[in-house]
Design an enzyme around this catalytic site. Structure first.
Site, PDB file in Angstrom:
ATOM      1  N   SER A 253     -35.609   2.351   7.822  1.00 38.83           N
ATOM      2  CA  SER A 253     -34.517   2.998   7.082  1.00 38.83           C
ATOM      3  C   SER A 253     -34.025   4.187   7.870  1.00 38.83           C
ATOM      4  CB  SER A 253     -35.013   3.459   5.717  1.00 38.83           C
ATOM      5  OG  SER A 253     -35.858   4.588   5.887  1.00 38.83           O
ATOM      6  N   LYS A 254     -33.026   4.844   7.323  1.00 38.23           N
ATOM      7  CA  LYS A 254     -32.415   5.991   8.006  1.00 38.23           C
ATOM      8  C   LYS A 254     -33.429   7.060   8.391  1.00 38.23           C
ATOM      9  CE  LYS A 254     -27.628   5.684   6.767  1.00 38.23           C
ATOM     10  NZ  LYS A 254     -27.397   5.145   5.418  1.00 38.23           N
ATOM     11  N   ARG A 255     -34.520   7.123   7.614  1.00 34.93           N
ATOM     12  CA  ARG A 255     -35.536   8.131   7.932  1.00 34.93           C
ATOM     13  C   ARG A 255     -36.082   7.949   9.349  1.00 34.93           C
ATOM     14  NH1 ARG A 255     -40.135   7.454   5.737  1.00 34.93           N
ATOM     15  NH2 ARG A 255     -39.628   5.371   4.949  1.00 34.93           N
ATOM     16  N   HIS A 256     -36.068   6.701   9.810  1.00 40.35           N
ATOM     17  CA  HIS A 256     -36.631   6.428  11.134  1.00 40.35           C
ATOM     18  C   HIS A 256     -35.665   6.724  12.277  1.00 40.35           C
ATOM     19  CE1 HIS A 256     -39.046   3.770   8.420  1.00 40.35           C
ATOM     20  NE2 HIS A 256     -40.003   4.341   9.108  1.00 40.35           N
TER      21      HIS A 256
END
Ligand code: GLU
Ligand code: ZN
Length: 491
Positions: A253-256
């Protein structure tokens, strides 16, 4: 029967790694089997629909060079390929299910359904529709219709039994029918189909033979099988692809980091690298080979080599692939790719001069080795095209030394560099080493100030190469300027 596969995105957001992986695998499979790759736009959810998402889909496909055999603007006899252009079909098939006893009209108001949900929550019962309208009498139905209530069509999920489907990768998948969420809506009261109906009807009408999609769709599998059975159709073969995770084992996800392909494109990745890396997310040819061109994948891709285990998306590895693909480019081709970045920063003019082009050609061998991303060219090459400005005297001074010592170093450097072309690289380096010993500094401290003086930065392409590209006159001029800067600082 020849293979027909599809990628069926819903244009609600940007094309991300997972989706594009699904698209590529379907595309490669079609190519390797001599089959057809179909692009179908599933835009039935009008609330979440988004024009830009559709444009992004087309842009992403174009950038990666994925061409569909059938799809929007390319009819293969099974169109239209955009679901919003097929609405009357879904109504017809929903009615067919009602007539055959596999579906029914539900007149429940949203107030009733809300109240039901509330009650279920309080009584801590399972959620879901209570099948209230499943057994309405004809009279009751007539009455609702007379009142002008527009019904939805629901699917009659069998109350007993088990539904099984065979997944090419995962094997037998089973679900008890009583565990399938009660009687899903197939057609909304405004005549819009839901995903399940439109997806199944279209896969059948478009003669899809294999469904390759993300594992998040597994829970829909049994319901889809029941729909095929209710219609009396042969279901396609299923193959649910392994998840794509971040390094921490969580769904990517965007967190990565960047997840949409457009972001990778903006960051200066090459499509070749993106395709190659994505194709290894859950697929491998053998345990050695890593490099594949798109053409090779179109030939080599087979379902047997899919992995069951989740794939881990490694940004560093993609970056490494990108560097490799940059190095493989012919100089001329790479220059074409780099020009927009250089032009945007006014390093090179909109129509580059012959001189600029010559310089670009000359510098390519040196720069190539240092590029991870296309925009890296900007900081690496600016010093060759523009006067450098903006570094501070402090940046010239090696650790633990002072301005006076740095001046001494630069003066020695200047003397040696002035003869650089005559003496050659090896000999100059030897002399620099000797000089460093004499001055009792490390070779690094001997070189760092020149590097900053001529490039404006402590990280630069290899020093001698840079000097050669810049020319001796400019090099000496910049060293002189650095000395002057230090002297004004020192006094
Ligand atoms: N429209 C669905 C999606 O957005 C398609 C899922 C499927 O492949 O069946 O992923
Ligand atoms: Zn109802």
């Amino acid at each position: 029967m020849s293979v027909r596969v599809r990628y069926a995105p819903s244009p609600t957001g940007l094309q991300h790694i997972g989706g594009v992986r699904t698209a590529l695998f379907n595309y490669f499979f079609a190519r390797s089997q001599g089959g057809a790759f179909i692009l179908r736009v599933e835009d039935t959810d009008r609330e979440r629909y988004n024009d830009q998402a559709l444009q992004d889909l087309y842009d992403t496909f174009e950038w990666l060079g994925i061409e569909w055999d059938e799809g929007p603007n390319k009819d293969g006899g099974y169109g239209p390929y955009v679901q919003s252009e097929r609405f009357d079909l879904y109504t017809r098939y929903a009615e067919q299910l009602v007539e055959s006893g596999h579906g029914y009209y539900c007149f429940c108001s949203s107030e009733r359904l809300d109240a039901l949900r509330e009650q279920q929550k309080q009584e801590k019962q399972g959620q879901g529709y209570d099948r209230h309208c499943r057994n309405l009498t004809n009279d009751q139905r007539e009455e609702y219709l007379r009142q002008g209530i527009k019904p939805v069509v629901r699917f009659k999920v069998p109350l007993e039994g088990t539904t099984v489907f065979e997944d090419i990768l995962l094997g037998e998948m089973k679900k008890k029918n009583k565990d399938i969420p009660a009687d899903p809506v197939l057609l909304k009261s405004d005549g819009f189909p839901t995903y399940h109906l439109a997806n199944v009807v279209d896969d059948h009408l478009m003669a899809i033979t294999h469904i390759m999609r993300a594992q998040e769709w597994i829970p829909s599998g049994p319901l889809h099988i029941l729909l095929y059975e209710a219609f009396g159709w042969e279901p396609p073969q299923y193959c649910h692809l392994p998840m794509v995770m971040g390094k921490d084992g969580q769904k990517l996800s965007k967190r990565h980091g960047a997840t949409s392909v457009i972001e990778f494109r903006r960051q200066g990745y090459l499509p070749e690298a993106v395709i190659n890396y994505i194709s290894l997310l859950g697929w491998s040819y053998d345990d050695k080979r890593e490099f594949f061109t798109k053409d090779e994948l179109e030939e080599l891709f087979v379902l047997e080599k899919l992995n069951k285990a989740p794939a881990v998306f490694d940004y560093k590895k993609l970056e490494w692939f990108n560097g490799q693909y940059i190095r493989e480019k012919k100089d001329e081709e790479l220059i074409e790719l780099l020009l927009p970045y250089l032009q945007k920063e006014n390093i090179v003019g909109t129509t580059p001069t012959n001189e600029e082009m010559a310089k670009l050609r000359e510098m390519m061998p040196l720069m190539k080795e240092r590029l991870h991303f296309l925009p890296d060219i900007v900081p690496l090459s600016r010093f060759l095209f523009q006067e450098i400005e903006g570094y501070e005297a402090d940046e010239l001074i090696p650790k633990k030394l002072d301005a006076a010592k740095t001046i001494e170093i630069l003066q020695a450097d200047r003397e040696l560099m002035a003869k650089f072309e005559l003496v050659g690289e090896e000999r100059t380096e030897e002399l620099l080493r000797q000089k460093a010993e004499e001055l009792e500094v490390k070779l690094g401290a001997m070189l760092m100030p020149v590097r900053v003086a001529i490039t404006g930065s402590r990280t630069s392409p290899p020093l001698f190469g840079s000097i050669r590209l810049l020319g001796i006159d400019k090099t000496l001029e910049r060293i002189d300027r650095a000395i002057t800067l230090l002297q004004s600082e020192d006094s």
